[in-house]
Structures are given as C-alpha cells and as structure tokens.
Motif scaffolding. Structure first.
Motif, PDB file in Angstrom:
ATOM      1  N   VAL A  49       1.411   6.351  -8.005  1.00  0.00           N
ATOM      2  CA  VAL A  49       1.933   6.514  -9.368  1.00  0.00           C
ATOM      3  C   VAL A  49       2.624   5.233  -9.814  1.00  0.00           C
ATOM      4  N   TYR A  50       3.406   4.623  -8.921  1.00  0.00           N
ATOM      5  CA  TYR A  50       4.116   3.386  -9.257  1.00  0.00           C
ATOM      6  C   TYR A  50       3.134   2.257  -9.569  1.00  0.00           C
ATOM      7  N   ILE A  51       2.056   2.192  -8.837  1.00  0.00           N
ATOM      8  CA  ILE A  51       1.036   1.163  -9.079  1.00  0.00           C
ATOM      9  C   ILE A  51       0.357   1.392 -10.426  1.00  0.00           C
ATOM     10  N   PHE A  52       0.009   2.639 -10.718  1.00  0.00           N
ATOM     11  CA  PHE A  52      -0.636   2.925 -11.995  1.00  0.00           C
ATOM     12  C   PHE A  52       0.297   2.693 -13.182  1.00  0.00           C
ATOM     13  N   MET A  53       1.602   2.799 -12.954  1.00  0.00           N
ATOM     14  CA  MET A  53       2.559   2.562 -14.042  1.00  0.00           C
ATOM     15  C   MET A  53       2.504   1.121 -14.536  1.00  0.00           C
ATOM     16  N   TRP A  96      -0.031  -0.427 -15.360  1.00  0.00           N
ATOM     17  CA  TRP A  96      -1.078  -0.525 -16.366  1.00  0.00           C
ATOM     18  C   TRP A  96      -0.574  -0.196 -17.767  1.00  0.00           C
ATOM     19  N   PHE A  97       0.572   0.483 -17.843  1.00  0.00           N
ATOM     20  CA  PHE A  97       1.094   0.928 -19.127  1.00  0.00           C
ATOM     21  C   PHE A  97       2.348   0.129 -19.490  1.00  0.00           C
ATOM     22  N   PRO A  98       2.389  -0.404 -20.696  1.00  0.00           N
ATOM     23  CA  PRO A  98       3.559  -1.195 -21.092  1.00  0.00           C
ATOM     24  C   PRO A  98       4.838  -0.346 -21.090  1.00  0.00           C
ATOM     25  N   ASN A  99       5.894  -0.915 -20.602  1.00  0.00           N
ATOM     26  CA  ASN A  99       7.228  -0.303 -20.586  1.00  0.00           C
ATOM     27  C   ASN A  99       7.339   0.964 -19.754  1.00  0.00           C
ATOM     28  N   ALA A 100       6.331   1.316 -18.972  1.00  0.00           N
ATOM     29  CA  ALA A 100       6.401   2.535 -18.169  1.00  0.00           C
ATOM     30  C   ALA A 100       7.402   2.390 -17.030  1.00  0.00           C
ATOM     31  N   ARG A 101       7.521   1.187 -16.495  1.00  0.00           N
ATOM     32  CA  ARG A 101       8.462   0.989 -15.390  1.00  0.00           C
ATOM     33  C   ARG A 101       9.901   0.903 -15.870  1.00  0.00           C
ATOM     34  N   GLY A 102      10.100   0.825 -17.167  1.00  0.00           N
ATOM     35  CA  GLY A 102      11.448   0.800 -17.721  1.00  0.00           C
ATOM     36  C   GLY A 102      12.043   2.184 -17.907  1.00  0.00           C
ATOM     37  N   THR A 103      11.239   3.220 -17.767  1.00  0.00           N
ATOM     38  CA  THR A 103      11.729   4.585 -17.919  1.00  0.00           C
ATOM     39  C   THR A 103      12.537   4.985 -16.684  1.00  0.00           C
ATOM     40  N   ALA A 104      13.175   6.122 -16.761  1.00  0.00           N
ATOM     41  CA  ALA A 104      13.979   6.613 -15.630  1.00  0.00           C
ATOM     42  C   ALA A 104      13.106   6.863 -14.406  1.00  0.00           C
ATOM     43  N   ILE A 105      11.930   7.423 -14.628  1.00  0.00           N
ATOM     44  CA  ILE A 105      11.011   7.677 -13.509  1.00  0.00           C
ATOM     45  C   ILE A 105      10.530   6.363 -12.921  1.00  0.00           C
ATOM     46  N   GLY A 106      10.216   5.402 -13.778  1.00  0.00           N
ATOM     47  CA  GLY A 106       9.773   4.099 -13.310  1.00  0.00           C
ATOM     48  C   GLY A 106      10.840   3.382 -12.499  1.00  0.00           C
ATOM     49  N   GLN A 107      12.087   3.480 -12.945  1.00  0.00           N
ATOM     50  CA  GLN A 107      13.175   2.852 -12.205  1.00  0.00           C
ATOM     51  C   GLN A 107      13.412   3.538 -10.866  1.00  0.00           C
ATOM     52  N   PHE A 108      13.292   4.861 -10.841  1.00  0.00           N
ATOM     53  CA  PHE A 108      13.438   5.594  -9.581  1.00  0.00           C
ATOM     54  C   PHE A 108      12.334   5.196  -8.602  1.00  0.00           C
ATOM     55  N   LEU A 109      11.101   5.158  -9.090  1.00  0.00           N
ATOM     56  CA  LEU A 109       9.989   4.773  -8.222  1.00  0.00           C
ATOM     57  C   LEU A 109      10.128   3.327  -7.751  1.00  0.00           C
ATOM     58  N   ALA A 110      10.664   2.462  -8.596  1.00  0.00           N
ATOM     59  CA  ALA A 110      10.883   1.070  -8.196  1.00  0.00           C
ATOM     60  C   ALA A 110      11.895   0.997  -7.056  1.00  0.00           C
TER      61      ALA A 110
END
Length: 87
Positions: A21-25, A27-41
């Motif tokens: 899921v983290y790898i696929f994120m 591909w999408f702009p700003n997806a890693r900036g969300t709360a889920i993206g930060q948790f996965l990071a």
C-alpha cells in the motif's frame, strides 16, 4: 509454539500488505501526506531504508521495495521451515 508461529506469520503478511500500500501511494500525488500515509511511512521507511542504500534506482524505477518484500517472503518461508523442523 504454534500460536507464536501463526502470530509471526500473520504479522509478516500484514507488514507485506502495508509495504505494498505504501509503495502504491507513491503513484498518487499528496497521498503520503495524509494521516495514513504518514503512519505507513513511520512503519515502512525504517525497513526500506537499508535496501535503498544498497540497491540504487534504475532510471525512475526503484526496485528496492520489491527486494524488501521478497526478503520478507523468504523470512516467512524460513520461519515455516524452522517450525516444521521443530514440530
């Protein structure tokens, strides 16, 4: 002993899913900036970092997450072999 094996196997499986899921994120702009993206990071980057140091990207493709997932799968297989040997 069986319970420990089952828990470890499930944790490895869930962590593999989190990595995917983290790898696929990416591909999408700003997806890693969300709360889920930060948790996965927070949970994925410490594991991916050593692989990224030793496996450089080829062009724009980063193969280190693929190798990281393969290592997790080999660890799960090795754990299964050890458990079968003990049991």
């Amino acid at each position: 002993m069986t319970t420990v094996f089952v828990i470890l196997t499930k944790l490895i499986t869930y962590y593999s899913y989190a990595l995917i899921v983290y790898i696929f994120m990416s591909w999408f702009p700003n997806a890693r900036g969300t709360a889920i993206g930060q948790f996965l990071a927070r949970i994925c980057e410490p594991y991916l970092e050593p692989f990224r140091r030793f496996i450089p990207p080829i062009g724009m493709i980063d193969f280190s997450p693929i190798i990281a997932i393969l290592v997790l799968n080999f660890a799960a297989s090795g754990l299964a072999q050890i458990f079968n040997w003990i049991a």
